[in-house]
Design an enzyme around this catalytic site. Structure first.
Site, PDB file in Angstrom:
ATOM      1  N   GLY A  80       0.840  -1.202   0.000  1.00 26.16           N
ATOM      2  CA  GLY A  80       0.000   0.000   0.000  1.00 26.16           C
ATOM      3  C   GLY A  80       0.866   1.239   0.000  1.00 26.16           C
ATOM      4  N   LEU A 110      -2.077   6.069   4.285  1.00 23.84           N
ATOM      5  CA  LEU A 110      -1.393   5.719   5.539  1.00 23.84           C
ATOM      6  C   LEU A 110       0.119   5.693   5.312  1.00 23.84           C
ATOM      7  CD1 LEU A 110      -1.553   4.695   8.503  1.00 23.84           C
ATOM      8  CD2 LEU A 110      -1.701   2.375   7.594  1.00 23.84           C
ATOM      9  N   ALA A 111       0.532   5.115   4.178  1.00 26.57           N
ATOM     10  CA  ALA A 111       1.964   5.019   3.879  1.00 26.57           C
ATOM     11  C   ALA A 111       2.586   6.396   3.764  1.00 26.57           C
ATOM     12  CB  ALA A 111       2.186   4.226   2.593  1.00 26.57           C
ATOM     13  N   LYS A 112       1.963   7.270   3.000  1.00 28.76           N
ATOM     14  CA  LYS A 112       2.633   8.556   2.753  1.00 28.76           C
ATOM     15  C   LYS A 112       2.558   9.492   3.953  1.00 28.76           C
ATOM     16  CE  LYS A 112      -0.961  11.265   0.511  1.00 28.76           C
ATOM     17  NZ  LYS A 112      -1.616  11.617  -0.709  1.00 28.76           N
ATOM     18  N   HIS A 169      -9.397   1.573  20.545  1.00 29.59           N
ATOM     19  CA  HIS A 169      -8.549   2.475  21.337  1.00 29.59           C
ATOM     20  C   HIS A 169      -9.021   2.582  22.790  1.00 29.59           C
ATOM     21  CE1 HIS A 169      -6.932   3.276  17.487  1.00 29.59           C
ATOM     22  NE2 HIS A 169      -7.687   4.294  17.145  1.00 29.59           N
ATOM     23  N   ARG A 223      -3.995  13.003  31.059  1.00 23.65           N
ATOM     24  CA  ARG A 223      -4.366  13.571  29.758  1.00 23.65           C
ATOM     25  C   ARG A 223      -3.455  12.986  28.691  1.00 23.65           C
ATOM     26  NH1 ARG A 223      -4.947  19.093  30.729  1.00 23.65           N
ATOM     27  NH2 ARG A 223      -2.797  19.468  30.143  1.00 23.65           N
ATOM     28  N   MET A 246      -3.895  15.925  39.559  1.00 21.10           N
ATOM     29  CA  MET A 246      -4.752  15.417  40.592  1.00 21.10           C
ATOM     30  C   MET A 246      -5.578  16.586  41.072  1.00 21.10           C
ATOM     31  SD  MET A 246      -2.982  13.357  43.603  1.00 21.10           S
ATOM     32  CE  MET A 246      -2.487  11.783  42.973  1.00 21.10           C
ATOM     33  N   LEU A 292       1.249  17.868  36.890  1.00 24.00           N
ATOM     34  CA  LEU A 292       2.458  17.486  36.161  1.00 24.00           C
ATOM     35  C   LEU A 292       2.158  17.613  34.667  1.00 24.00           C
ATOM     36  CD1 LEU A 292       5.234  16.130  35.738  1.00 24.00           C
ATOM     37  CD2 LEU A 292       4.100  13.935  36.014  1.00 24.00           C
ATOM     38  N   THR A 293       2.430  18.801  34.169  1.00 23.08           N
ATOM     39  CA  THR A 293       2.218  19.028  32.744  1.00 23.08           C
ATOM     40  C   THR A 293       3.562  18.834  32.052  1.00 23.08           C
ATOM     41  OG1 THR A 293       0.362  20.508  33.076  1.00 23.08           O
ATOM     42  CG2 THR A 293       1.565  20.769  31.026  1.00 23.08           C
TER      43      THR A 293
HETATM   44  C1  BG6 Z   1      -7.938   6.396  14.162  1.00 21.39           C
HETATM   45  C2  BG6 Z   1      -9.366   6.621  13.760  1.00 21.39           C
HETATM   46  O1  BG6 Z   1      -7.767   5.075  14.580  1.00 21.39           O
HETATM   47  O2  BG6 Z   1      -7.597   7.256  15.220  1.00 21.39           O
HETATM   48  C3  BG6 Z   1      -9.588   8.070  13.356  1.00 21.39           C
HETATM   49  O3  BG6 Z   1      -9.673   5.775  12.665  1.00 21.39           O
HETATM   50  C4  BG6 Z   1      -9.116   8.991  14.452  1.00 21.39           C
HETATM   51  O4  BG6 Z   1     -10.965   8.313  13.083  1.00 21.39           O
HETATM   52  C5  BG6 Z   1      -7.693   8.624  14.882  1.00 21.39           C
HETATM   53  O5  BG6 Z   1      -9.157  10.304  13.971  1.00 21.39           O
HETATM   54  C6  BG6 Z   1      -7.248   9.441  16.079  1.00 21.39           C
HETATM   55  O6  BG6 Z   1      -5.889   9.241  16.319  1.00 21.39           O
HETATM   56  P1  BG6 Z   1      -5.026  10.327  17.089  1.00 21.39           P
HETATM   57  O7  BG6 Z   1      -3.720   9.678  17.304  1.00 21.39           O
HETATM   58  O8  BG6 Z   1      -4.986  11.531  16.210  1.00 21.39           O
HETATM   59  O9  BG6 Z   1      -5.788  10.613  18.350  1.00 21.39           O
END
Ligand code: BG6
Length: 488
Positions: free
Chosen positions: A12, A17-19, A244, A376, A385, A405-406
């Site tokens: 691909g 995604l590749a580029k 995720h 975060r 906290m 802690l930022t």
């Molecule tokens: C991807 C989703 O897995 O994660 C996208 O397909 C989303 O819709 C992206 O925008 C968010 O990733 P990140 O790293 O920008 O939070």
């Protein structure tokens, strides 16, 4: 050590995604001397192209410093590590040429190559490509290896995902399969393990005795930007929640693994998943965004259904909040809220641990707020906290404040590696714990397939919310019903 070549095959190679991600990441690793020496990168795709064309595609994403002669020279060196093969995804010829190219490198170094195959291709060719790799391109043994990398979607539901897993299991050992969930490569997601298991004052309170609720949220402040076609086939539950957010949940909820070995960690994650029942209709709120007539760009003035690639009657959710329960001794009764959406008021991902009220309150009623620990994830990584302290001065009032802690103030000069940089390093060194094992995937689909089916069969209309808002009110209501207290 190993002097032989590594070959990184990118299927691909001409795609998005590749580029945008993979080539630039390989360049950054090369620039920072993190790519193994003697790595050959072979792009593979259907289009008749050459390395020059491919370079034109990815160069603009590589952020090469124009004022830095040394970096520019290094970039040329990087480009010289690349070659390109055009071939089909489902016939033998292309894969035979690919294998020949790898063998030429092996002859040059007089060593078998370590072979990594990255499938940055549409899911409908996962099966043929992996079958062809296994037929023509496997390593020659010794200390060489073959690894195959795939990215979601891993199927569309439990059945199709299992079909893909079974197919891969016939061709490769699980140790050879790397399923990417790029959230596992994020600094703060990795930090969860250290925060939880490296702190005496966190670990004893990490349970139902002390914690009222856990929220894992993902918000984006942009919509489909006119390209809703792909998104409409998945929707936010498949796109973000099932993978995720579930991955983060399992790390937050798991027991301490016996060691940091990939199998020990993933065994604990799977145990958590086994304790979670499938999401039902009463556990979820789904939403879909509408145009914001006052928006300041085209994206925000376009509702989801007005995206030309989205069917006018689409019921695909662009927002969802689900409440899950981990039915074990540690977590019984504690709601885990997974909340995610596009076209919201901000871009932010975080984990928020809300503690229970203090027992036996002696202060003025209503002064005490619940403690919270917030991790975060992005942007602007932080751990903070929220806790009660005395309002400074003559009075004696309790006030909520933060221990903060930022990262960009505490770790000023440290560049946090991007998720893909870290994961590709892990791939090359064979560290598998940040990759999804087949049984994790199977359980994630077990938990979400029934509700996806129900929503689709009943044609459940999502709640509407305006682009740029906090999402549908029904989401707050669901969380409130499960005992969550929104802090002001
Ligand atoms: C991807 C989703 O897995 O994660 C996208 O397909 C989303 O819709 C992206 O925008 C968010 O990733 P990140 O790293 O920008 O939070």
């Amino acid at each position: 050590g190993f002097q032989g070549p590594h070959v990184f095959v990118l299927f691909g190679a001409s795609g998005d995604l590749a580029k945008k991600k993979i080539y630039p990441t390989l360049w950054w690793l090369f620039r920072d001397k993190l790519l193994p020496e003697n790595t050959l990168i072979i792009g593979y795709a259907r289009s008749e192209l050459n390395v020059g064309d491919i370079r034109k595609h990815f160069e603009e994403y590589c952020k090469v410093r124009k004022d830095d002669e040394q970096q520019k020279a290094a970039f040329e060196e990087f480009v010289n590590r690349n070659t390109y093969i055009s071939g089909k995804y489902d016939t033998d010829e292309g894969f035979i040429s690919l294998n020949n190219a790898i063998e030429q490198t092996e002859e040059l170094y007089k060593k078998p190559a370590k072979r990594l195959f990255y499938l940055a291709v549409p899911p409908n060719v996962f099966e043929p490509v992996s079958a062809m790799i296994s037929k023509h391109c496997m390593d020659k043994g010794g200390d060489a290896w073959t690894r195959v990398v795939i990215e979601k979607p891993f199927g569309h539901d439990d059945v199709s995902s299992k079909k893909l897993s079974d197919h891969l299991a016939k061709l490769f050992k699980e140790e050879q399969i790397y399923r990417i969930d790029h959230y596992l490569g994020k600094e703060m997601v990795q930090n969860l393990v250290i925060l939880r298991f490296g702190n005496r004052f966190i670990s004893p309170s990490w349970n139902r005795e002390h914690i009222a609720a856990i929220t894992i949220s993902f918000k984006e402040d942009f919509g489909t930007q006119g390209r809703g076609g792909y998104f409409d086939e998945s929707g936010i539950i498949r796109d973000v929640m099932q993978n995720h957010l579930m991955q983060i949940l399992t790390i937050v909820a798991m027991e301490k693994p016996a060691s940091l070995s990939p199998e020990d960690i993933r065994n604990e994650k799977v145990k958590v998943l086994k304790c979670i029942h499938p999401v039902t209709e009463k556990d979820i709120v789904v939403g879909q965004y509408t145009a914001n007539p006052n928006g300041d760009n085209d994206d925000s003035r376009t509702g989801y259904l007005e995206d030309s690639q989205v069917p006018k009657d689409s019921i695909t959710p662009t927002f969802a909040t689900a409440v899950l329960h981990v039915n074990n001794e540690r977590w019984d009764g504690v709601p885990f809220f997974l909340r995610c959406g596009k076209a919201l008021n901000e871009r932010k991902a975080e984990v928020r641990i809300q503690y229970k009220d203090v027992a036996g309150d002696i202060f003025v009623e209503g002064q005490l707020k619940r403690d919270e620990l917030v991790i975060r994830v992005q942007p602007n990584e932080a751990v903070y906290m929220k806790l009660m302290t005395k309002k400074p001065g003559f009075g004696f009032e309790a006030e909520e404040t933060e221990l903060d802690l930022t990262y960009n103030s505490r770790y000023k000069n440290i560049r946090l590696p991007d998720a893909y940089e870290r994961l590709i390093c892990d791939l090359l060194s064979g560290i598998q714990y940040n990759f999804v094992r087949a049984d994790e995937l199977e359980h994630a689909w077990r938990i979400f397939t029934p509700i996806l089916k129900t929503l689709e069969e009943k044609k459940t209309k999502p709640h509407q919310y305006i682009f740029g808002s906090r999402g549908p009110e029904a989401s707050d209501k669901l969380m409130h019903e499960h005992g969550y207290i929104f802090s002001g």
